[in-house]
Write a protein that holds these residues in place. Structure first.
Motif, mmCIF file in Angstrom:
data_model
loop_
_atom_site.group_PDB
_atom_site.id
_atom_site.type_symbol
_atom_site.label_atom_id
_atom_site.label_comp_id
_atom_site.label_asym_id
_atom_site.label_seq_id
_atom_site.Cartn_x
_atom_site.Cartn_y
_atom_site.Cartn_z
ATOM 1 N N LEU A 7 0.825 -1.203 0.000
ATOM 2 C CA LEU A 7 0.000 0.000 0.000
ATOM 3 C C LEU A 7 0.865 1.262 0.000
ATOM 4 C CD1 LEU A 7 -2.881 -0.924 2.492
ATOM 5 C CD2 LEU A 7 -3.033 -0.677 0.013
ATOM 6 N N GLY A 8 1.950 1.231 0.773
ATOM 7 C CA GLY A 8 2.845 2.383 0.806
ATOM 8 C C GLY A 8 3.519 2.614 -0.533
ATOM 9 N N LEU A 9 3.997 1.528 -1.158
ATOM 10 C CA LEU A 9 4.595 1.654 -2.479
ATOM 11 C C LEU A 9 3.580 2.189 -3.483
ATOM 12 C CD1 LEU A 9 6.790 -1.561 -2.870
ATOM 13 C CD2 LEU A 9 7.583 0.803 -3.004
ATOM 14 N N GLY A 10 2.356 1.665 -3.403
ATOM 15 C CA GLY A 10 1.310 2.127 -4.316
ATOM 16 C C GLY A 10 1.040 3.610 -4.153
ATOM 17 N N ALA A 11 0.951 4.067 -2.905
ATOM 18 C CA ALA A 11 0.738 5.496 -2.658
ATOM 19 C C ALA A 11 1.908 6.311 -3.207
ATOM 20 C CB ALA A 11 0.569 5.753 -1.168
ATOM 21 N N GLY A 12 3.130 5.813 -2.991
ATOM 22 C CA GLY A 12 4.298 6.512 -3.502
ATOM 23 C C GLY A 12 4.307 6.582 -5.020
ATOM 24 N N PHE A 13 3.943 5.472 -5.680
ATOM 25 C CA PHE A 13 3.856 5.476 -7.138
ATOM 26 C C PHE A 13 2.815 6.482 -7.620
ATOM 27 C CE2 PHE A 13 5.347 0.803 -7.198
ATOM 28 C CZ PHE A 13 6.668 1.204 -7.189
ATOM 29 N N GLY A 14 1.692 6.557 -6.893
ATOM 30 C CA GLY A 14 0.651 7.513 -7.269
ATOM 31 C C GLY A 14 1.138 8.944 -7.173
ATOM 32 N N PHE A 15 1.826 9.264 -6.088
ATOM 33 C CA PHE A 15 2.374 10.618 -5.950
ATOM 34 C C PHE A 15 3.461 10.861 -6.992
ATOM 35 C CE2 PHE A 15 0.991 10.136 -1.341
ATOM 36 C CZ PHE A 15 -0.114 10.960 -1.492
ATOM 37 N N GLY A 16 4.197 9.804 -7.348
ATOM 38 C CA GLY A 16 5.191 9.937 -8.408
ATOM 39 C C GLY A 16 4.563 10.245 -9.750
ATOM 40 N N VAL A 17 3.417 9.614 -10.028
ATOM 41 C CA VAL A 17 2.678 9.909 -11.261
ATOM 42 C C VAL A 17 2.279 11.382 -11.290
ATOM 43 C CG1 VAL A 17 0.498 9.505 -12.482
ATOM 44 C CG2 VAL A 17 1.835 7.567 -11.650
ATOM 45 N N VAL A 18 1.866 11.899 -10.137
ATOM 46 C CA VAL A 18 1.498 13.317 -10.055
ATOM 47 C C VAL A 18 2.701 14.201 -10.403
ATOM 48 C CG1 VAL A 18 0.820 15.172 -8.481
ATOM 49 C CG2 VAL A 18 -0.362 12.964 -8.391
ATOM 50 N N GLU A 19 3.877 13.874 -9.864
ATOM 51 C CA GLU A 19 5.069 14.681 -10.117
ATOM 52 C C GLU A 19 5.391 14.730 -11.606
ATOM 53 O OE1 GLU A 19 8.365 13.387 -7.717
ATOM 54 O OE2 GLU A 19 7.096 13.118 -5.964
ATOM 55 N N VAL A 20 5.358 13.570 -12.256
ATOM 56 C CA VAL A 20 5.684 13.522 -13.682
ATOM 57 C C VAL A 20 4.593 14.210 -14.502
ATOM 58 C CG1 VAL A 20 6.073 12.000 -15.657
ATOM 59 C CG2 VAL A 20 7.055 11.427 -13.421
ATOM 60 N N SER A 21 3.336 13.984 -14.142
ATOM 61 C CA SER A 21 2.222 14.560 -14.897
ATOM 62 C C SER A 21 2.239 16.082 -14.864
ATOM 63 C CB SER A 21 0.885 14.044 -14.353
ATOM 64 O OG SER A 21 0.785 12.640 -14.493
ATOM 65 N N VAL A 22 2.589 16.647 -13.712
ATOM 66 C CA VAL A 22 2.671 18.106 -13.608
ATOM 67 C C VAL A 22 3.651 18.663 -14.632
ATOM 68 C CG1 VAL A 22 3.500 19.993 -12.137
ATOM 69 C CG2 VAL A 22 1.934 18.283 -11.207
ATOM 70 N N ARG A 23 4.764 17.985 -14.821
ATOM 71 C CA ARG A 23 5.751 18.436 -15.801
ATOM 72 C C ARG A 23 5.266 18.277 -17.237
ATOM 73 N NH1 ARG A 23 11.241 18.385 -14.473
ATOM 74 N NH2 ARG A 23 11.623 18.488 -16.722
ATOM 75 N N LEU A 24 4.396 17.292 -17.468
ATOM 76 C CA LEU A 24 3.956 17.017 -18.831
ATOM 77 C C LEU A 24 2.788 17.899 -19.277
ATOM 78 C CD1 LEU A 24 4.117 13.099 -18.885
ATOM 79 C CD2 LEU A 24 5.716 14.709 -19.937
ATOM 80 N N VAL A 25 2.030 18.420 -18.331
ATOM 81 C CA VAL A 25 0.896 19.278 -18.698
ATOM 82 C C VAL A 25 1.423 20.589 -19.270
ATOM 83 C CG1 VAL A 25 -1.052 20.596 -17.808
ATOM 84 C CG2 VAL A 25 -0.687 18.256 -17.030
ATOM 85 N N ASP A 26 1.038 20.892 -20.499
ATOM 86 C CA ASP A 26 1.563 22.067 -21.203
ATOM 87 C C ASP A 26 0.724 23.321 -21.017
ATOM 88 O OD1 ASP A 26 3.738 20.708 -22.337
ATOM 89 O OD2 ASP A 26 2.488 19.945 -23.965
ATOM 90 N N SER A 27 -0.587 23.141 -20.912
ATOM 91 C CA SER A 27 -1.481 24.297 -20.879
ATOM 92 C C SER A 27 -2.601 24.069 -19.872
ATOM 93 C CB SER A 27 -2.087 24.535 -22.267
ATOM 94 O OG SER A 27 -3.082 25.540 -22.219
#
Length: 275
Positions: A159-179
């Motif tokens: 569960l902890g790894l899953g939560a960490g992966f989810g927050f990691g997805v957020v970090e990468v997604s923020v960088r990918l959103v252009d507009s």
């Protein structure tokens, strides 16, 4: 880095409040993860924690637009040092000498990162990366479902790894959103990955804070939200360090994460009595 450290303060304090609410919600009755979350959100501590999380997220977005993902990830892992200090001051949890030393180690690692970090990468990444973030966010939900079938440390770690992966997805997604224009957001897979990954991470983290070894879950979360996103930033998004200081950044990253892992037990600090 100032924004990243501000986000760490918000997230670290929120952890204390949310863990108290999750523990109290678990004592109120059974049910699955969704039922636990519904009971938790009715408590003022959880709502206050969500408000701090919201503020921390805005600071995180600002940081991710200015410095590399690896620096932001390490700073967010340092929120455990904030949790430890808050627990020590407000909840009267006694820190030992080695634990205060671990807080110092985290700060030293962040200082090295601040010294060596360059600007954020200027690459958009391959076209498939946006869709990969959606797949990864869906994978977080599957990982949470699998973790819910386990017990003990294995459950907490997954569960902890899953939560960490989810927050990691957020970090990468923020960088990918252009507009931020609504029409473009609706057509951007990274925006959906951000929402799905963030929501799944909160659900798994709430469950992990209430059941099993919170220390193990917190350690898993730190690993999940730092290593993978940092690699994505360096390999595909062009994150770099200052000239000739890659080894300093690598050392700072390792030191900060190691110190955070040493402080992982402070996910359990809020188990103090209700007051």
């Amino acid at each position: 880095m100032v924004c990243a450290l501000g986000a760490a303060v918000c997230f670290g304090t929120a952890t204390v409040l949310q863990a108290m609410a999750a523990r109290a919600a678990g004592a109120d009755g059974g049910g699955g993860d969704a039922a636990l979350l519904l009971r938790a959100v009715r408590q003022w501590r959880y709502l206050a924690g969500l408000a701090l999380d919201g503020m921390g997220f805005l600071l995180q977005v600002a940081a991710l637009r200015s410095v590399p993902i690896y620096a932001v990830g390490a700073a967010l892992a340092a929120s455990l040092a904030v949790t430890a200090v808050v627990a020590a001051r407000l909840l009267r949890v006694r820190l030992t000498g080695p634990e205060w030393g671990a807080v110092g180690v985290v700060c030293a690692g962040l200082a090295l990162l601040g010294l060596a970090s360059g600007t954020e990468g200027d690459r958009e990444g391959p076209g498939w990366l946006r869709y990969a973030t959606v797949v990864a966010a869906a994978g977080v939900l599957l990982l949470g479902a699998a973790g819910g079938r386990l017990s003990g440390r294995a459950r907490a770690l997954l569960l902890g790894l899953g939560a960490g992966f989810g927050f990691g997805v957020v970090e990468v997604s923020v960088r990918l959103v252009d507009s931020l224009r609504p029409a473009e957001l609706l057509a951007d897979p990274a925006a959906y990955a951000l929402l799905l990954g963030g929501g799944a991470a909160f659900l798994l983290l709430t469950s992990a804070l209430q059941r099993g070894s919170v220390t193990t879950a917190t350690a898993g979360m730190v690993i999940g939200e730092t290593v993978g996103p940092a690699a994505v930033g360096v390999i595909w998004l062009g994150d770099r360090t200052k000239e000739g200081m890659a080894w300093v950044a690598a050392l700072g990253f390792a030191v900060a994460v190691a110190g955070a892992l040493a402080l992982a037990r402070f996910g359990e600090a809020p188990a103090a009595e209700e007051g």
